[in-house]
Design an enzyme around this catalytic site. Structure first.
Site, PDB file in Angstrom:
ATOM      1  CD  GLU A  70      -3.174  -0.625   2.173  1.00  0.00           C
ATOM      2  OE1 GLU A  70      -3.127   0.418   2.855  1.00  0.00           O
ATOM      3  OE2 GLU A  70      -4.065  -1.470   2.289  1.00  0.00           O
TER       4      GLU A  70
ATOM      5  CG  HIS B  58      -5.038   4.189   1.803  1.00  0.00           C
ATOM      6  ND1 HIS B  58      -6.064   4.925   2.368  1.00  0.00           N
ATOM      7  CD2 HIS B  58      -5.402   2.887   1.937  1.00  0.00           C
ATOM      8  CE1 HIS B  58      -6.988   4.101   2.830  1.00  0.00           C
ATOM      9  NE2 HIS B  58      -6.625   2.854   2.568  1.00  0.00           N
TER      10      HIS B  58
ATOM     11  CG  HIS C 112      -7.649  -0.724  -0.183  1.00  0.00           C
ATOM     12  ND1 HIS C 112      -8.893  -0.901   0.354  1.00  0.00           N
ATOM     13  CD2 HIS C 112      -6.916  -0.131   0.794  1.00  0.00           C
ATOM     14  CE1 HIS C 112      -8.915  -0.441   1.594  1.00  0.00           C
ATOM     15  NE2 HIS C 112      -7.723   0.042   1.884  1.00  0.00           N
TER      16      HIS C 112
ATOM     17  CG  ASP D 100      -8.921   2.096   5.194  1.00  0.00           C
ATOM     18  OD1 ASP D 100      -7.703   2.108   5.448  1.00  0.00           O
ATOM     19  OD2 ASP D 100      -9.431   1.422   4.281  1.00  0.00           O
TER      20      ASP D 100
END
Length: 139
Positions: A15, A74, A76, A87
C-alpha cells in the site's frame, strides 16, 4: 494522475498513500494536488501509515501555495476498493488531532484498475463516514 503510479497491481506491491490538497467553495471541493508516499512511511500489503513529519511538511508547503489540506489517499489491492474499519478509525484519529478549515476530511482509496470504478471516495466527520458515488462524465 499521481496516485495511479502506486496501484497495487502485483502480488508483492505494498500500500502507498499521502495527502490531498485543493480548495473549498460554496459550490465545490476541488482536489488539485496529491503528495506522498514518503520514504519513512509504514507500508505493507494491507496496511499504510504516512510518516507524520513528512505529511506535516507537505501540509505546510501546500499551504504556502494557497492550498488547503483536504484529506488522505491510499491504495488497496482490489479492483473496487472498500474502506476497512481501520481506514475509518485512522481518519477519525486525524480529525481529532488536526486543526482543519472544515469539519470533514476526504479519504480516497485507489484500486488496481485505471477506471473511475476503481476509486473509492468517502467524507469523514466526527459523527459519520459517507461514501460518494463517482462518475466519469464526458462534456
Amino acid at each position: 494522475m499521481h496516485m495511479y503510479r502506486y496501484r497495487q497491481c502485483s502480488p508483492w506491491a505494498k500500500e502507498a498513500g499521502g495527502q490531498l490538497f485543493g480548495t473549498i467553495s460554496a459550490e465545490q471541493i476541488l482536489v488539485t494536488a496529491a503528495t506522498g508516499p514518503y520514504a519513512r512511511d509504514e507500508r505493507s500489503r494491507y496496511r499504510y501509515r504516512s510518516d507524520p513529519a513528512a505529511a506535516q511538511h507537505a501540509i505546510l508547503a501546500q499551504a504556502e501555495s494557497g492550498l488547503l489540506y483536504l484529506g488522505e489517499w491510499h491504495t488497496h489491492a482490489e479492483d473496487h476498493p472498500d474502506a476497512s474499519g481501520l481506514d475509518g478509525e485512522a481518519m477519525h484519529q486525524l480529525l481529532a488531532k488536526s486543526q482543519l478549515n472544515s469539519n470533514a476530511l476526504l479519504m480516497l482509496i485507489v484500486g488496481r484498475m485505471l477506471t473511475v470504478d476503481s476509486l473509492g471516495l468517502w467524507s469523514v466527520t466526527a459523527e459519520r463516514v459517507d461514501q460518494w458515488h463517482l462518475e466519469y462524465i464526458i462534456t
